[in-house]
Design a protein around this motif. Structure first.
Motif, PDB file in Angstrom:
ATOM      1  N   ASN A 248      -7.479   2.799 -11.757  1.00  0.00           N
ATOM      2  CA  ASN A 248      -8.112   2.932 -10.443  1.00  0.00           C
ATOM      3  C   ASN A 248      -7.679   1.814  -9.508  1.00  0.00           C
ATOM      4  O   ASN A 248      -7.423   2.038  -8.321  1.00  0.00           O
ATOM      5  N   TYR A 249      -7.626   0.607 -10.056  1.00  0.00           N
ATOM      6  CA  TYR A 249      -7.183  -0.546  -9.269  1.00  0.00           C
ATOM      7  C   TYR A 249      -5.758  -0.334  -8.763  1.00  0.00           C
ATOM      8  O   TYR A 249      -5.466  -0.526  -7.582  1.00  0.00           O
ATOM      9  N   LEU A 250      -4.874   0.102  -9.655  1.00  0.00           N
ATOM     10  CA  LEU A 250      -3.484   0.345  -9.268  1.00  0.00           C
ATOM     11  C   LEU A 250      -3.421   1.354  -8.130  1.00  0.00           C
ATOM     12  O   LEU A 250      -2.724   1.140  -7.136  1.00  0.00           O
ATOM     13  N   HIS A 251      -4.150   2.456  -8.239  1.00  0.00           N
ATOM     14  CA  HIS A 251      -4.088   3.485  -7.203  1.00  0.00           C
ATOM     15  C   HIS A 251      -4.682   3.012  -5.875  1.00  0.00           C
ATOM     16  O   HIS A 251      -4.213   3.407  -4.811  1.00  0.00           O
ATOM     17  N   LEU A 252      -5.676   2.137  -5.939  1.00  0.00           N
ATOM     18  CA  LEU A 252      -6.215   1.571  -4.696  1.00  0.00           C
ATOM     19  C   LEU A 252      -5.164   0.719  -3.985  1.00  0.00           C
ATOM     20  O   LEU A 252      -4.944   0.874  -2.781  1.00  0.00           O
ATOM     21  N   ILE A 253      -4.506  -0.176  -4.735  1.00  0.00           N
ATOM     22  CA  ILE A 253      -3.538  -1.056  -4.060  1.00  0.00           C
ATOM     23  C   ILE A 253      -2.282  -0.292  -3.647  1.00  0.00           C
ATOM     24  O   ILE A 253      -1.705  -0.587  -2.602  1.00  0.00           O
ATOM     25  N   LEU A 254      -1.878   0.700  -4.433  1.00  0.00           N
ATOM     26  CA  LEU A 254      -0.740   1.529  -4.023  1.00  0.00           C
ATOM     27  C   LEU A 254      -1.086   2.323  -2.765  1.00  0.00           C
ATOM     28  O   LEU A 254      -0.268   2.466  -1.860  1.00  0.00           O
ATOM     29  N   GLY A 255      -2.308   2.843  -2.721  1.00  0.00           N
ATOM     30  CA  GLY A 255      -2.750   3.590  -1.550  1.00  0.00           C
ATOM     31  C   GLY A 255      -2.804   2.726  -0.302  1.00  0.00           C
ATOM     32  O   GLY A 255      -2.401   3.143   0.788  1.00  0.00           O
ATOM     33  N   TRP A 256      -3.287   1.501  -0.462  1.00  0.00           N
ATOM     34  CA  TRP A 256      -3.355   0.573   0.672  1.00  0.00           C
ATOM     35  C   TRP A 256      -1.943   0.237   1.161  1.00  0.00           C
ATOM     36  O   TRP A 256      -1.674   0.238   2.361  1.00  0.00           O
ATOM     37  N   TYR A 257      -1.056  -0.027   0.220  1.00  0.00           N
ATOM     38  CA  TYR A 257       0.334  -0.310   0.572  1.00  0.00           C
ATOM     39  C   TYR A 257       0.943   0.900   1.289  1.00  0.00           C
ATOM     40  O   TYR A 257       1.623   0.755   2.303  1.00  0.00           O
ATOM     41  N   ALA A 258       0.699   2.099   0.764  1.00  0.00           N
ATOM     42  CA  ALA A 258       1.234   3.321   1.371  1.00  0.00           C
ATOM     43  C   ALA A 258       0.739   3.489   2.804  1.00  0.00           C
ATOM     44  O   ALA A 258       1.506   3.833   3.705  1.00  0.00           O
ATOM     45  N   LEU A 259      -0.540   3.237   3.017  1.00  0.00           N
ATOM     46  CA  LEU A 259      -1.118   3.347   4.355  1.00  0.00           C
ATOM     47  C   LEU A 259      -0.460   2.358   5.308  1.00  0.00           C
ATOM     48  O   LEU A 259      -0.081   2.711   6.428  1.00  0.00           O
ATOM     49  N   GLU A 260      -0.295   1.134   4.870  1.00  0.00           N
ATOM     50  CA  GLU A 260       0.308   0.099   5.719  1.00  0.00           C
ATOM     51  C   GLU A 260       1.809   0.334   5.921  1.00  0.00           C
ATOM     52  O   GLU A 260       2.347   0.040   6.988  1.00  0.00           O
ATOM     53  N   TYR A 261       2.469   0.861   4.912  1.00  0.00           N
ATOM     54  CA  TYR A 261       3.913   1.113   4.979  1.00  0.00           C
ATOM     55  C   TYR A 261       4.221   2.388   5.760  1.00  0.00           C
ATOM     56  O   TYR A 261       5.273   2.526   6.359  1.00  0.00           O
ATOM     57  N   GLY A 262       3.291   3.345   5.697  1.00  0.00           N
ATOM     58  CA  GLY A 262       3.474   4.596   6.421  1.00  0.00           C
ATOM     59  C   GLY A 262       4.132   5.680   5.596  1.00  0.00           C
ATOM     60  O   GLY A 262       4.895   6.497   6.107  1.00  0.00           O
ATOM     61  N   ASP A 263       3.839   5.693   4.310  1.00  0.00           N
ATOM     62  CA  ASP A 263       4.405   6.701   3.424  1.00  0.00           C
ATOM     63  C   ASP A 263       3.312   7.220   2.503  1.00  0.00           C
ATOM     64  O   ASP A 263       2.195   6.714   2.517  1.00  0.00           O
ATOM     65  N   THR A 264       3.624   8.220   1.693  1.00  0.00           N
ATOM     66  CA  THR A 264       2.618   8.776   0.789  1.00  0.00           C
ATOM     67  C   THR A 264       2.457   7.901  -0.450  1.00  0.00           C
ATOM     68  O   THR A 264       3.356   7.136  -0.817  1.00  0.00           O
ATOM     69  N   LEU A 265       1.319   8.079  -1.091  1.00  0.00           N
ATOM     70  CA  LEU A 265       1.057   7.365  -2.335  1.00  0.00           C
ATOM     71  C   LEU A 265       2.132   7.671  -3.367  1.00  0.00           C
ATOM     72  O   LEU A 265       2.653   6.766  -4.026  1.00  0.00           O
ATOM     73  N   GLU A 266       2.478   8.939  -3.528  1.00  0.00           N
ATOM     74  CA  GLU A 266       3.470   9.322  -4.535  1.00  0.00           C
ATOM     75  C   GLU A 266       4.835   8.695  -4.261  1.00  0.00           C
ATOM     76  O   GLU A 266       5.522   8.269  -5.189  1.00  0.00           O
ATOM     77  N   GLU A 267       5.226   8.655  -3.007  1.00  0.00           N
ATOM     78  CA  GLU A 267       6.513   8.040  -2.646  1.00  0.00           C
ATOM     79  C   GLU A 267       6.509   6.547  -2.968  1.00  0.00           C
ATOM     80  O   GLU A 267       7.462   6.017  -3.531  1.00  0.00           O
ATOM     81  N   ILE A 268       5.428   5.871  -2.627  1.00  0.00           N
ATOM     82  CA  ILE A 268       5.320   4.434  -2.899  1.00  0.00           C
ATOM     83  C   ILE A 268       5.319   4.181  -4.404  1.00  0.00           C
ATOM     84  O   ILE A 268       6.002   3.279  -4.900  1.00  0.00           O
ATOM     85  N   LYS A 269       4.578   4.994  -5.126  1.00  0.00           N
ATOM     86  CA  LYS A 269       4.487   4.813  -6.574  1.00  0.00           C
ATOM     87  C   LYS A 269       5.857   4.970  -7.234  1.00  0.00           C
ATOM     88  O   LYS A 269       6.243   4.153  -8.074  1.00  0.00           O
ATOM     89  N   GLN A 270       6.580   6.015  -6.858  1.00  0.00           N
ATOM     90  CA  GLN A 270       7.870   6.282  -7.493  1.00  0.00           C
ATOM     91  C   GLN A 270       8.957   5.320  -7.014  1.00  0.00           C
ATOM     92  O   GLN A 270       9.631   4.688  -7.825  1.00  0.00           O
ATOM     93  N   GLU A 271       9.141   5.243  -5.711  1.00  0.00           N
ATOM     94  CA  GLU A 271      10.280   4.485  -5.165  1.00  0.00           C
ATOM     95  C   GLU A 271      10.073   2.978  -5.171  1.00  0.00           C
ATOM     96  O   GLU A 271      10.990   2.233  -5.482  1.00  0.00           O
ATOM     97  N   HIS A 272       8.890   2.527  -4.818  1.00  0.00           N
ATOM     98  CA  HIS A 272       8.659   1.084  -4.733  1.00  0.00           C
ATOM     99  C   HIS A 272       8.156   0.515  -6.055  1.00  0.00           C
ATOM    100  O   HIS A 272       8.776  -0.383  -6.615  1.00  0.00           O
TER     101      HIS A 272
END
Length: 148
Positions: A43-67
């Motif tokens: 849950n923690y991982l998905h929260l920080i990935l989601g926050w990063y995705a929001l700030e970066y301007g991409d989807t959660l799945e894209e951030i998780k896979q590519e970054h």
């Protein structure tokens, strides 16, 4: 949505939201949310990935896979397999479910460092529940849920 009513501005938002729902004659449920003592690692991982995705301007799945997997932690996620029909060596990216707790901790810490270096975005530590709850509320405000 979760409102922390100890914060005056958030309390006002909660009251306005309830008034709006009452005006609509909506069916609602009001619950008291107890403070989380911890977030699970996933849950923690998905929260920080989601926050990063929001700030970066991409989807959660894209951030998780590519970054998270390819840029920051390829040594943990990249594997190879042999196509049984062609004999070709193919690339496969592991799921986070396949990591043990130590590997996940290492991957998360690397991503937190990457976030600061690449985007200048501080991602809170797992014990920073106040900040994590704020992030969760921000992500929940995006109705399409692409960041959760």
């Amino acid at each position: 949505m979760i409102f922390d009513t100890s914060i005056p501005i958030i309390r006002k938002k909660a009251i306005n939201r309830i008034k709006h729902l009452l005006d609509k004659k909506a069916k609602i449920e009001v619950l008291e949310k107890k403070k989380n003592r911890t977030y699970s690692q996933n849950n923690y991982l998905h929260l920080i990935l989601g926050w990063y995705a929001l700030e970066y301007g991409d989807t959660l799945e894209e951030i998780k896979q590519e970054h998270f997997k390819k840029n920051v932690n390829p040594d943990l996620f990249r594997t190879e397999f042999i196509n049984y029909k062609t004999g070709e060596i193919r690339e496969r990216w592991r799921s986070t479910r396949e990591l043990n707790t130590g590997e996940m901790s290492s991957a998360i810490e690397r991503f937190r460092n990457y976030s600061v270096k690449s985007l200048g975005l501080y991602l809170p530590e797992p014990g920073d529940l106040v900040h994590l709850d704020e992030i969760k509320n921000q992500l929940e405000q995006h109705h399409n849920k692409i960041y959760l």
